[in-house]
Design an enzyme around this catalytic site. Sequence first.
Site, PDB file in Angstrom:
ATOM      1  N   ASP A 205       0.855  -1.192   0.000  1.00  0.00           N
ATOM      2  CA  ASP A 205       0.000   0.000   0.000  1.00  0.00           C
ATOM      3  C   ASP A 205       0.887   1.236   0.000  1.00  0.00           C
ATOM      4  O   ASP A 205       0.808   2.090   0.887  1.00  0.00           O
ATOM      5  CB  ASP A 205      -0.926  -0.010   1.211  1.00  0.00           C
ATOM      6  CG  ASP A 205      -2.078   0.977   1.095  1.00  0.00           C
ATOM      7  OD1 ASP A 205      -2.423   1.350  -0.034  1.00  0.00           O
ATOM      8  OD2 ASP A 205      -2.627   1.369   2.139  1.00  0.00           O
ATOM      9  N   ASN A 210       1.580   6.589   3.676  1.00  0.00           N
ATOM     10  CA  ASN A 210       2.323   5.584   4.429  1.00  0.00           C
ATOM     11  C   ASN A 210       3.824   5.817   4.383  1.00  0.00           C
ATOM     12  O   ASN A 210       4.615   4.916   4.662  1.00  0.00           O
ATOM     13  CB  ASN A 210       2.004   4.182   3.905  1.00  0.00           C
ATOM     14  CG  ASN A 210       0.625   3.715   4.329  1.00  0.00           C
ATOM     15  OD1 ASN A 210       0.135   4.108   5.390  1.00  0.00           O
ATOM     16  ND2 ASN A 210      -0.011   2.887   3.518  1.00  0.00           N
ATOM     17  N   ASP A 222       3.150   1.501   8.519  1.00  0.00           N
ATOM     18  CA  ASP A 222       1.916   0.767   8.235  1.00  0.00           C
ATOM     19  C   ASP A 222       2.080  -0.291   7.150  1.00  0.00           C
ATOM     20  O   ASP A 222       1.723  -0.094   5.983  1.00  0.00           O
ATOM     21  CB  ASP A 222       0.790   1.726   7.858  1.00  0.00           C
ATOM     22  CG  ASP A 222      -0.565   1.034   7.902  1.00  0.00           C
ATOM     23  OD1 ASP A 222      -0.621  -0.155   8.278  1.00  0.00           O
ATOM     24  OD2 ASP A 222      -1.570   1.687   7.570  1.00  0.00           O
TER      25      ASP A 222
END
Length: 330
Positions: A205, A210, A222
Amino acid sequence: MSEHDTSHPFERLTPAFLMDAVETQGFWCDGRTFPLNSYENRVYQVGIEEKEPLIAKFYRPNRWRREQILEEHEFCFELAEQELPIVTPLVNEAGQTLFDYQGFMFSLFPRRGGHAPELDNMDNLFVLGRLLGRMHRVGAVKPFAYRPEITTQNFGYDSVEFIRDRFIPTDLKPAYESVSADLLQAIDEITQQCGEIKKIRVHGDCHTGNMLWRDDAPHFVDFDDARMAPAMQDIWMLLSGDRFEQTAQLSEIVDGYNEFNEFRHTELRLIEVLRSLRIMHYSAWLAKRWEDPAFPHSFSWFNTERYWGEHILELREQMAMLDQAPLQLR
């Protein structure tokens, strides 16, 4: 469950509940709690007496199994051991990183400041490319044993089925079924033409939310979506703009990447494939989380006639992108 229903499990995460959970790990909270921007899980900054605040992450019940979360933590520690700038969970005196409190699994992290990287800065893209090259070297050492892969089935077909059966308005259903079927067929054809696609452990992601830029370098946070996937999964999300702009961006990233790893040129064909799968998966993710009261509140534009019409248009645009020749490095 209506959007006003407060019976969702996360409704139990009151400030008192958060502090009680954190204090089971030997910390003394000072009464300050602040929610951070997170929807899949719930993440809070929690003040600690005479110490720096901590970040407490409460995992969404029934999403990941314990062994899958611990595998994510293990991957983070592997990366940190190679001196990669990764924010790893705190370890208690018993050597644990995942804790239980009244039906929730949670972890604690040190607070790290920073700002989102400027992806229109070519020097930043070069640095990110170097970091991803190093990260993927570690990710390729061994596979995940418990975490899933990103596949056309789970990100594509399963997402389409869920939306088609439960969410798409009746008058838009024929158009949605038609374009999604064509798009998935095109994706299948491209992936078959690519032959064997090497999948490694990736962040999964890799967007600017992030990444924290501080001390002239990025720090990744994360890893909740870490999966087995092509290396391109962590690269394509850094690209934006028209074809010319994306070509320049990609070339800069790959120049940095190749300093520590070998970029697989065959994966250039996967850029629009992975983008298409994310678009379908994102809509299904919103749909599956619609029972969570935070979602109708924060994503009020979702699940409207206009949204689904624009979603169908976006899928058609992806069909056109898949028909184009893949990006080429300069």
